[in-house]
Design a protein around this motif. Structure first.
Motif, PDB file in Angstrom:
ATOM      1  N   PHE A  30       0.840  -1.202   0.000  1.00  0.00           N
ATOM      2  CA  PHE A  30       0.000   0.000   0.000  1.00  0.00           C
ATOM      3  C   PHE A  30       0.873   1.249   0.000  1.00  0.00           C
ATOM      4  O   PHE A  30       0.572   2.238  -0.690  1.00  0.00           O
TER       5      PHE A  30
ATOM      6  N   HIS B 211      -2.237  -0.973  -6.025  1.00  0.00           N
ATOM      7  CA  HIS B 211      -3.443  -0.858  -5.188  1.00  0.00           C
ATOM      8  C   HIS B 211      -4.245  -2.164  -5.216  1.00  0.00           C
ATOM      9  O   HIS B 211      -4.782  -2.584  -4.181  1.00  0.00           O
TER      10      HIS B 211
ATOM     11  N   THR C 148      -4.862  -4.747  -1.819  1.00  0.00           N
ATOM     12  CA  THR C 148      -6.133  -5.199  -1.243  1.00  0.00           C
ATOM     13  C   THR C 148      -6.015  -6.613  -0.673  1.00  0.00           C
ATOM     14  O   THR C 148      -6.818  -7.003   0.181  1.00  0.00           O
ATOM     15  N   GLN C 149      -5.008  -7.369  -1.157  1.00  0.00           N
ATOM     16  CA  GLN C 149      -4.814  -8.730  -0.664  1.00  0.00           C
ATOM     17  C   GLN C 149      -4.008  -8.763   0.638  1.00  0.00           C
ATOM     18  O   GLN C 149      -3.964  -9.788   1.313  1.00  0.00           O
TER      19      GLN C 149
ATOM     20  N   THR D  55      -3.704  -5.640   2.763  1.00  0.00           N
ATOM     21  CA  THR D  55      -4.098  -4.553   3.669  1.00  0.00           C
ATOM     22  C   THR D  55      -5.594  -4.629   3.923  1.00  0.00           C
ATOM     23  O   THR D  55      -6.394  -4.510   2.988  1.00  0.00           O
ATOM     24  N   SER D  56      -5.979  -4.830   5.168  1.00  0.00           N
ATOM     25  CA  SER D  56      -7.396  -5.005   5.491  1.00  0.00           C
ATOM     26  C   SER D  56      -8.188  -3.724   5.262  1.00  0.00           C
ATOM     27  O   SER D  56      -9.218  -3.722   4.589  1.00  0.00           O
ATOM     28  N   SER D  57      -7.690  -2.604   5.778  1.00  0.00           N
ATOM     29  CA  SER D  57      -8.384  -1.332   5.594  1.00  0.00           C
ATOM     30  C   SER D  57      -7.368  -0.197   5.652  1.00  0.00           C
ATOM     31  O   SER D  57      -6.734   0.019   6.688  1.00  0.00           O
TER      32      SER D  57
END
Length: 311
Positions: free
Chosen positions: A35, A197, A201-202, A204-206
């Motif tokens: 990220f 990005h 997503t795979q 980083t949870s949020s």
């Protein structure tokens, strides 16, 4: 590289890119690595696209070859390279990462020979490739009984990063494209940011729960503005002035600065094995490029003689 201006810019570029490795190590202490890389290229691509749209007539891809180059650059040179490098630097010291990325020119020659063998590789070239891999062994010193332990995984990730950039470089060179290199790089950054990005997503949870420290923000500015946008403007200027061959050496100048800055700023431990590994990798590159070195040296000698500067 006769001009004092060229020498200064070359060293400055090496220092900027060398400083990127400690900057990454600081940033990924608190921000998920992929990220963090994605945000870096969000900012860098905006800056670069703004620059090319205002200063370059051929500022966007205009045919299939152009878009293929952008795709290869975005997927491999920006996307895969930064994903693996940033992830690897959560494990290995920045100094080690800087040295291992120095394998990129060696990988480029190796991959180019495999994909498009334009001539038989010489015995010295084979020795050069072997020296590069000997350098890896000196740096990583893998334990056969525990190959996935310690820093081995992190080192492997950085090596994959160097190989990804090398593959992207070879593929972009083989595509027939008319767009300027700086245009390709700007759009590759944009595509690479999207790829990063998606990959983030795979892992980083949020992103909204990330705690951005002042150090992480400061290093992000360094990476996106100085190490990406400004550094690439210097790079493409020198590429135009000096040529691709001489610019290969910036990887080793950056590695040297990365080791020094990592030691000074982060107290990275620099072992004799790391230094020997660096020497092996650099000597391997010199052996691979022996013919080009002799060719460039002869051209420089002729140019000096033509200007009345006899050695």
């Amino acid at each position: 590289m006769n001009s004092k201006k060229h020498i200064i810019l070359f060293v400055v570029l090496g220092a900027i890119w060398g400083g990127a490795y400690p900057a990454i190590s600081i940033g990924v202490e608190t921000v998920p690595p992929i990220f963090y890389a994605a945000v870096r290229y969000d900012i860098a691509s905006i800056l670069m696209l703004t620059y090319v749209s205002l200063n370059i007539n051929y500022w966007y891809p205009q045919n299939v070859g152009d878009w293929m180059n952008v795709a290869f650059g975005g997927l491999f040179i920006i996307g895969a390279y930064n994903a693996f490098l940033f992830a690897g630097q959560t494990i290995v010291p920045s100094a080690v990462a800087a040295v291992l990325v120095g394998l990129m020119p060696v990988f480029t020659s190796f991959i180019s020979q495999i994909l498009v063998p334009d001539k038989d590789i010489s015995v010295l070239g084979i020795i050069g490739i072997m020296l590069g891999f000997v350098g890896i062994i000196f740096i990583s010193r893998p334990d056969p009984s525990h190959l996935l332990g310690g820093d081995t995984v992190g080192q492997l990730l950085v090596i994959i990063a160097a190989a990804s950039m090398a593959l992207g470089s070879v593929l972009t060179e083989r595509v027939d494209s008319d767009q300027p290199a700086i245009t390709m790089e700007a759009w590759s950054m944009f595509l690479g940011a999207i790829v990063l990005h998606i990959a983030a997503t795979q892992t980083t949870s949020s992103p909204w729960t990330i705690q951005w420290t002042s150090s992480a923000i400061l290093m992000l500015v360094y990476l996106s503005v100085l190490s990406s946008a400004v550094a690439y403007l210097i790079y493409f200027y020198l590429l135009r002035e000096l040529g691709a061959f001489e610019m290969n050496f910036v990887a080793y100048v950056a590695a040297a600065f990365g080791v020094i800055i990592g030691w000074a700023a982060l107290q990275d431990q620099i072992t004799a094995y790391t230094l020997v590994g660096f020497v092996c990798i650099f000597c391997g590159f010199l052996l691979l490029k022996k013919d080009q070195i002799k060719h460039v040296a002869s051209i420089k000698r002729i140019e000096s003689m033509a200007r009345g500067k006899f050695p």
